[in-house]
Write a protein that holds these residues in place. Structure first.
Motif, short mmCIF file in Angstrom:
data_model
loop_
_atom_site.label_atom_id
_atom_site.label_comp_id
_atom_site.label_asym_id
_atom_site.label_seq_id
_atom_site.Cartn_x
_atom_site.Cartn_y
_atom_site.Cartn_z
N ASN A 157 7.72 -26.32 -12.90
CA ASN A 157 5.99 -26.05 -13.54
C ASN A 157 5.20 -24.16 -12.82
N TYR A 158 4.74 -23.06 -13.85
CA TYR A 158 4.49 -22.08 -12.99
C TYR A 158 2.80 -22.77 -12.94
N ASP A 159 3.28 -21.60 -11.43
CA ASP A 159 2.34 -21.11 -10.64
C ASP A 159 1.38 -19.84 -10.49
N GLU A 160 0.17 -20.32 -11.06
CA GLU A 160 -0.27 -18.80 -11.50
C GLU A 160 -1.18 -18.21 -9.18
N THR A 161 -1.11 -18.68 -8.84
CA THR A 161 -1.33 -18.94 -7.38
C THR A 161 -0.02 -17.83 -6.43
N LEU A 162 0.83 -18.58 -7.51
CA LEU A 162 2.59 -17.24 -6.21
C LEU A 162 2.66 -15.81 -7.02
N CYS A 163 1.48 -15.38 -7.72
CA CYS A 163 1.29 -14.11 -8.47
C CYS A 163 0.65 -13.00 -7.12
N GLU A 164 0.64 -12.41 -6.82
CA GLU A 164 -0.03 -11.19 -5.67
C GLU A 164 -0.33 -9.76 -6.27
N ILE A 165 -1.68 -9.02 -5.77
CA ILE A 165 -2.17 -7.58 -6.25
C ILE A 165 -1.97 -7.43 -5.52
N VAL A 166 -0.84 -6.51 -4.84
CA VAL A 166 -0.21 -5.14 -3.90
C VAL A 166 -1.00 -3.91 -4.15
N PRO A 167 -1.03 -3.20 -3.50
CA PRO A 167 -1.35 -1.70 -3.61
C PRO A 167 -0.18 -1.07 -4.26
N ILE A 168 -0.30 0.17 -4.83
CA ILE A 168 0.92 0.88 -5.40
C ILE A 168 1.78 1.27 -3.82
N SER A 169 0.94 2.07 -3.03
CA SER A 169 1.35 3.00 -2.42
C SER A 169 2.49 2.48 -1.04
N GLU A 170 2.22 0.65 -1.48
CA GLU A 170 3.26 -0.53 -0.58
C GLU A 170 4.73 0.04 -1.40
N PHE A 171 5.31 0.78 -2.72
CA PHE A 171 6.22 0.79 -3.49
C PHE A 171 6.69 2.37 -3.50
N GLU A 172 6.73 2.77 -3.36
CA GLU A 172 6.63 4.74 -2.94
C GLU A 172 8.38 4.53 -2.62
N GLY A 173 8.56 5.11 -4.28
CA GLY A 173 9.51 6.04 -4.52
C GLY A 173 10.62 4.86 -5.45
N ILE A 174 9.62 3.66 -5.71
CA ILE A 174 10.51 3.55 -6.56
C ILE A 174 10.17 3.12 -8.37
N ASP A 175 10.77 3.59 -8.91
CA ASP A 175 9.80 3.52 -10.75
C ASP A 175 10.03 2.57 -11.51
N LEU A 176 8.52 1.74 -11.01
CA LEU A 176 8.06 0.52 -10.94
C LEU A 176 8.33 0.55 -12.54
N GLN A 177 9.03 -0.54 -13.34
CA GLN A 177 8.84 -1.03 -14.48
C GLN A 177 8.56 -2.36 -15.18
#
Length: 139
Positions: A69-89
């Motif tokens: 079943n879908y578990d909302e606790t498995l979502c996390e908010i991470v600072p965008i700085s953690e993804f430097e150099g990645i074109d996030l979509q």
């Protein structure tokens, strides 16, 4: 003769979720797996265990017996700085290693100027799976 543990099964299938085709090999080469080894989801394995060579069947695997079943606790908010150099979509699948060196995947579910929301649920979590199964061979 019905399938037994450790037998190699050659199978073709079609997978739909909510009427949408997810994947199919009905017009392609079958997959092969060792029955009872965990190569396919347990909910599907349970529902094909009494099938014989040449048999066709439509099977519904409830979410709880598929990818959970879908578990909302498995979502996390991470600072965008953690993804430097990645074109996030949104919808992008990211792969990373945990502290133990094990690979895991996460889906980008939201991107703002400051944060990225990543979802560690399996992409099919929370969905019932509808299969068309053809057992080609049992060895």
């Amino acid at each position: 003769m019905a399938i037994k543990n450790n037998q190699v099964v050659s199978m073709q299938y079609e997978l739909k979720v909510n009427g949408n085709l997810i994947e199919s090999n009905l017009e392609a080469d079958p997959i092969e797996f060792s029955f009872g080894s965990g190569d396919i989801i347990l909910g599907l394995e349970t529902r094909i265990s009494d099938m014989n060579e040449g048999e066709k069947r439509e099977v519904k695997v409830p979410a709880a017996e598929a990818y959970g079943n879908y578990d909302e606790t498995l979502c996390e908010i991470v600072p965008i700085s953690e993804f430097e150099g990645i074109d996030l979509q949104i919808g992008m699948i990211l792969e990373a290693e945990n502290e133990n060196g094990e690979l895991f995947k996460a889906t980008v579910s939201d991107v703002t100027k400051e944060d990225v929301t990543v979802d560690y649920n399996h992409p099919l979590a929370g969905n019932d799976l509808d299969f068309k199964i053809v057992i080609n061979k049992i060895v």
